[in-house]
Design an enzyme around this catalytic site. Structure first.
Site, PDB file in Angstrom:
ATOM      1  N   SER A  92       0.816  -1.221   0.000  1.00  0.00           N
ATOM      2  CA  SER A  92       0.000   0.000   0.000  1.00  0.00           C
ATOM      3  C   SER A  92       0.845   1.266   0.000  1.00  0.00           C
ATOM      4  O   SER A  92       0.334   2.357   0.266  1.00  0.00           O
ATOM      5  CB  SER A  92      -0.954   0.001   1.186  1.00  0.00           C
ATOM      6  OG  SER A  92      -0.298  -0.499   2.319  1.00  0.00           O
ATOM      7  N   THR A 113      -0.805   2.930   4.917  1.00  0.00           N
ATOM      8  CA  THR A 113       0.074   4.068   4.650  1.00  0.00           C
ATOM      9  C   THR A 113       1.256   4.079   5.615  1.00  0.00           C
ATOM     10  O   THR A 113       1.088   3.785   6.803  1.00  0.00           O
ATOM     11  CB  THR A 113      -0.730   5.374   4.869  1.00  0.00           C
ATOM     12  OG1 THR A 113      -1.756   5.428   3.896  1.00  0.00           O
ATOM     13  CG2 THR A 113       0.144   6.601   4.789  1.00  0.00           C
ATOM     14  N   THR A 173       1.662   6.901   0.398  1.00  0.00           N
ATOM     15  CA  THR A 173       0.711   5.805   0.211  1.00  0.00           C
ATOM     16  C   THR A 173       0.367   5.623  -1.257  1.00  0.00           C
ATOM     17  O   THR A 173       0.502   6.556  -2.058  1.00  0.00           O
ATOM     18  CB  THR A 173      -0.598   6.106   1.000  1.00  0.00           C
ATOM     19  OG1 THR A 173      -1.423   4.950   1.010  1.00  0.00           O
ATOM     20  CG2 THR A 173      -1.376   7.255   0.391  1.00  0.00           C
ATOM     21  N   ARG A 177      -9.701   8.767  -7.221  1.00  0.00           N
ATOM     22  CA  ARG A 177      -9.924   8.926  -5.776  1.00  0.00           C
ATOM     23  C   ARG A 177      -8.622   9.341  -5.072  1.00  0.00           C
ATOM     24  O   ARG A 177      -7.562   8.762  -5.299  1.00  0.00           O
ATOM     25  CB  ARG A 177     -10.436   7.614  -5.195  1.00  0.00           C
ATOM     26  CG  ARG A 177     -10.690   7.647  -3.666  1.00  0.00           C
ATOM     27  CD  ARG A 177      -9.530   7.127  -2.881  1.00  0.00           C
ATOM     28  NE  ARG A 177      -9.839   6.964  -1.453  1.00  0.00           N
ATOM     29  CZ  ARG A 177      -8.922   6.750  -0.515  1.00  0.00           C
ATOM     30  NH1 ARG A 177      -7.645   6.684  -0.835  1.00  0.00           N
ATOM     31  NH2 ARG A 177      -9.266   6.615   0.754  1.00  0.00           N
ATOM     32  N   VAL A 178      -8.696  10.346  -4.232  1.00  0.00           N
ATOM     33  CA  VAL A 178      -7.573  10.740  -3.379  1.00  0.00           C
ATOM     34  C   VAL A 178      -8.059  10.678  -1.938  1.00  0.00           C
ATOM     35  O   VAL A 178      -9.160  11.149  -1.634  1.00  0.00           O
ATOM     36  CB  VAL A 178      -7.075  12.161  -3.723  1.00  0.00           C
ATOM     37  CG1 VAL A 178      -6.001  12.610  -2.731  1.00  0.00           C
ATOM     38  CG2 VAL A 178      -6.529  12.201  -5.148  1.00  0.00           C
ATOM     39  N   GLY A 179      -7.263  10.081  -1.085  1.00  0.00           N
ATOM     40  CA  GLY A 179      -7.660   9.922   0.312  1.00  0.00           C
ATOM     41  C   GLY A 179      -7.069  10.986   1.214  1.00  0.00           C
ATOM     42  O   GLY A 179      -6.727  12.091   0.785  1.00  0.00           O
ATOM     43  N   ASP A 180      -6.934  10.630   2.471  1.00  0.00           N
ATOM     44  CA  ASP A 180      -6.504  11.588   3.495  1.00  0.00           C
ATOM     45  C   ASP A 180      -5.011  11.901   3.457  1.00  0.00           C
ATOM     46  O   ASP A 180      -4.587  12.990   3.852  1.00  0.00           O
ATOM     47  CB  ASP A 180      -6.823  11.021   4.883  1.00  0.00           C
ATOM     48  CG  ASP A 180      -6.115   9.679   5.104  1.00  0.00           C
ATOM     49  OD1 ASP A 180      -6.297   8.763   4.271  1.00  0.00           O
ATOM     50  OD2 ASP A 180      -5.367   9.548   6.097  1.00  0.00           O
ATOM     51  N   THR A 198      -3.742   6.502   9.518  1.00  0.00           N
ATOM     52  CA  THR A 198      -3.762   5.489   8.467  1.00  0.00           C
ATOM     53  C   THR A 198      -5.078   4.735   8.575  1.00  0.00           C
ATOM     54  O   THR A 198      -5.737   4.750   9.615  1.00  0.00           O
ATOM     55  CB  THR A 198      -2.554   4.523   8.603  1.00  0.00           C
ATOM     56  OG1 THR A 198      -2.622   3.529   7.580  1.00  0.00           O
ATOM     57  CG2 THR A 198      -2.509   3.847   9.954  1.00  0.00           C
ATOM     58  N   GLY A 199      -5.455   4.115   7.479  1.00  0.00           N
ATOM     59  CA  GLY A 199      -6.724   3.400   7.466  1.00  0.00           C
ATOM     60  C   GLY A 199      -7.645   3.980   6.409  1.00  0.00           C
ATOM     61  O   GLY A 199      -7.183   4.590   5.444  1.00  0.00           O
ATOM     62  N   GLY A 226      -9.337   6.330   4.497  1.00  0.00           N
ATOM     63  CA  GLY A 226      -9.141   7.769   4.423  1.00  0.00           C
ATOM     64  C   GLY A 226     -10.426   8.560   4.505  1.00  0.00           C
ATOM     65  O   GLY A 226     -10.447   9.670   5.051  1.00  0.00           O
TER      66      GLY A 226
HETATM   67  N1  ASP Z   1      -5.369   6.336   4.465  1.00  0.00           N
HETATM   68  C1  ASP Z   1      -5.008   5.850   3.147  1.00  0.00           C
HETATM   69  C2  ASP Z   1      -6.057   6.253   2.152  1.00  0.00           C
HETATM   70  O1  ASP Z   1      -7.220   6.242   2.473  1.00  0.00           O
HETATM   71  C3  ASP Z   1      -4.865   4.401   3.085  1.00  0.00           C
HETATM   72  C4  ASP Z   1      -3.943   3.793   4.081  1.00  0.00           C
HETATM   73  O2  ASP Z   1      -3.775   4.257   5.200  1.00  0.00           O
HETATM   74  O3  ASP Z   1      -3.366   2.782   3.735  1.00  0.00           O
HETATM   75  O4  ASP Z   1      -5.695   6.541   1.023  1.00  0.00           O
END
Ligand code: ASP
Length: 320
Positions: free
Chosen positions: A64, A174, A192, A202-205, A225-226, A228
């Site tokens: 990841s 991440t 990440t 898609r873009v996460g946190d 992490t997790g 997003g």
């Molecule tokens: N937080 C990241 C996301 O949502 C993913 C991850 O933590 O692995 O893009």
């Protein structure tokens, strides 16, 4: 729990003055191990967090982050990263398709431009203009996993062997790193490939200041992490740092973030969020919605993993 806002320059009491590094997940140990000698020899926190991110970006077994990360639903890789040392010193890139060391690239955005974030083609073009070599980001194993996912097979057989329902085997790990150096400067970085098999675009946190990472010398730093989307819903890292700036301990700050997510989203059993908070004086805490998360720690006591002090739903199943 949240107390009066102290003056912005007020230092927090107690704690240690020696360097410390914290990183998400067990693979964070390798990054801390790489970065620790230079950090303890007087190196900067910013150099340390970027070095730790580079290690995960290079590791093909970390699926990841960087090379070896799992692609989006169309089979394309895109990488996101952020670095930060304070509200006025932050850089980020997202949807990078052709360059591996995105934490370093985020640092270049911070140090060489007047902007905070570059996205997609623009971020790749920025790297090209600086002479950064292009990289192949999609590994053969990740491509195979994507093909299996397309046909409805379990993409990652090793996790499937645990007998979890299929949705539980999607990793999201991440690399997020926080460090304090011997000058007592704090820095953070995260890198990440985002959620595996996400919708294209898609873009996460992770690359967004305040969501996946936030550092404010007046309050401390936090990385998340997790899933997003859950973290973004509460501005998780900013919230943790702001709680500390208003007087909360790192443990109270982490709990506040997890409770806010829990209250807003009622997360399903396969949804995980973990967060690490580091106060300017070196006190820290980690927490997660459920079991499976570990934090890599490097300090005067050595380099190791520790369990989070807070797991909000200990009764629910683990992700690992
Ligand atoms: N937080 C990241 C996301 O949502 C993913 C991850 O933590 O692995 O893009």
């Amino acid at each position: 729990m949240v107390q009066m806002i102290p003056p912005i320059s007020q230092p927090m009491a107690g704690g240690s003055t020696s360097p410390i590094m914290l990183a998400t997940w067990s693979f964070g140990v390798a990054g801390c191990t790489d970065a620790w000698p230079a950090l303890t020899a007087g190196g900067s926190a910013l150099d340390a967090v970027c070095a730790a991110a580079r290690r995960a970006e290079l590791d093909p077994t970390v699926n990841s982050v960087g090379y070896g990360g799992l692609p989006d639903a169309t089979g394309r890789m895109s990488l996101d990263a952020c670095v930060m040392t304070g509200p006025a010193n932050c850089g980020a890139v997202c949807a990078v398709a052709h360059h591996l060391h995105v934490a370093d690239l985020a640092r270049m955005v911070m140090e060489r431009t007047s902007h905070v974030m570059l996205a997609g083609n623009g971020a790749d073009a920025f790297a090209d203009a600086l002479g950064v070599a292009k990289s192949q980001l999609l590994s053969a194993d990740a491509k195979d996993a994507w093909r299996r996912w397309c046909t409805g097979e379990p993409p990652l057989p090793s996790v499937d062997a645990g007998g979890d329902p299929r949705e539980h085997q999607i990793p999201h790990d991440t690399i997020g790193v926080l460090a304090i150096d011997s000058q007592r400067h704090m820095a953070g970085a995260c890198s990440t490939s985002g959620l595996p098999f996400k919708l294209a675009g898609r873009v996460g946190d992770s690359p967004i200041p305040g969501h996946g990472l936030y550092v404010d010398p007046a309050g401390g730093g936090a990385v998340a992490t997790g899933n997003g989307e859950l973290i973004m819903g509460v501005s998780g890292s900013f919230l943790a740092v702001e709680c500390m700036r208003r007087g909360a301990t790192p443990g109270e700050a982490v709990e506040e973030v997890l409770h806010r997510i829990d209250h807003a989203f009622h997360p399903r059993a396969h949804q995980q969020v973990a967060i690490i908070a580091l106060a300017p004086d070196g006190r820290w805490a980690a927490g997660a919605l459920r079991y499976g998360f570990v934090v890599a720690v490097a300090d005067a006591a050595g380099i190791r993993t520790e369990l989070p002090q807070c797991v909000l739903h200990p009764q629910k199943e683990s992700l690992e």
